[in-house]
Design an enzyme around this catalytic site. Sequence first.
Site, PDB file in Angstrom:
ATOM      1  N   VAL A  25       0.979  -1.152  -0.015  1.00 29.75           N
ATOM      2  CA  VAL A  25      -0.069   0.009  -0.064  1.00 29.75           C
ATOM      3  C   VAL A  25       0.697   1.184  -0.140  1.00 29.75           C
ATOM      4  O   VAL A  25       2.125   1.186   0.342  1.00 29.75           O
ATOM      5  CB  VAL A  25      -0.900   0.090   1.328  1.00 29.75           C
ATOM      6  CG1 VAL A  25      -1.932  -1.305   1.193  1.00 29.75           C
ATOM      7  CG2 VAL A  25      -0.213   0.042   2.411  1.00 29.75           C
ATOM      8  N   SER A  26       0.381   2.302  -0.440  1.00 34.82           N
ATOM      9  CA  SER A  26       1.085   3.539  -0.345  1.00 34.82           C
ATOM     10  C   SER A  26       0.926   3.988   1.245  1.00 34.82           C
ATOM     11  O   SER A  26       0.536   3.601   2.123  1.00 34.82           O
ATOM     12  CB  SER A  26       0.366   4.756  -1.277  1.00 34.82           C
ATOM     13  OG  SER A  26      -0.894   5.028  -0.743  1.00 34.82           O
ATOM     14  N   THR A  27       1.827   5.181   1.466  1.00 37.19           N
ATOM     15  CA  THR A  27       1.971   5.684   2.843  1.00 37.19           C
ATOM     16  C   THR A  27       0.746   6.563   3.103  1.00 37.19           C
ATOM     17  O   THR A  27       0.560   7.073   4.225  1.00 37.19           O
ATOM     18  CB  THR A  27       3.017   6.271   3.131  1.00 37.19           C
ATOM     19  OG1 THR A  27       3.468   7.137   2.053  1.00 37.19           O
ATOM     20  CG2 THR A  27       4.492   5.409   2.873  1.00 37.19           C
TER      21      THR A  27
END
Length: 223
Positions: A25-27
């Site tokens: 996932v992205s941050t």
Amino acid sequence: MAPTKNPAKTTQRQIDHSRFGYARVSTRGQTLEVQLSALEAAGVAPANAYAEKKSGKAGSARPQWEDVRSRLRPGDTLVVSKLDRMGRDMREIMETAWSLQDLGAKLEILSGPLAGVYDPRGMGKIFFATLAGFAEMEREMTIERTNDGLAQAAAEGRHGGRRPVISKDMMRIALGRRADGESVTSIAKGLTYKTASGEERTVSRRALYNAFKAHDAERAEAA
């Protein structure tokens, strides 16, 4: 009397230790729980599930992906919830797919329009070839946009460019390792360069392949 089966477990596959999972996932506020639950339900042991939070910026290191790749063996299966979890752009997705091809590992996508199991040693090779086609198309579109930008800059009196990713010294090293029989993927993993901002990146397989192709064509023309 036979023991009653737990209905909650009938929806899950039996744990198979040749199956590995990768979640990303992205941050920006996203969580990994949904992907990890899907991987476990698909028969991936928690110890074989690798997950990381990375920004949407392509090119930076992915240590968890490197870890899972080091454990994959021919015939193993990498499971992802969706195709886009394999990378942050088409180039990175394709590089991940190339790694699976080199390893002889299968890819299983759990959801999305391309859900299914793909074996690069069987009919799945068509899928990997299609991915390569899309990656090449994206590369050509990027080159076209870059050339348009350079032409516009030249028309406005602005000139410049960036240093090539693969320097002459790097190319000499790469050619020597290729002469020793090392694969393009393995050579690329050992070559790094720094961007204009000082960030260290690994040379992509495609960039090295193109550099070899250009070198060989130049040698052939000279001969």
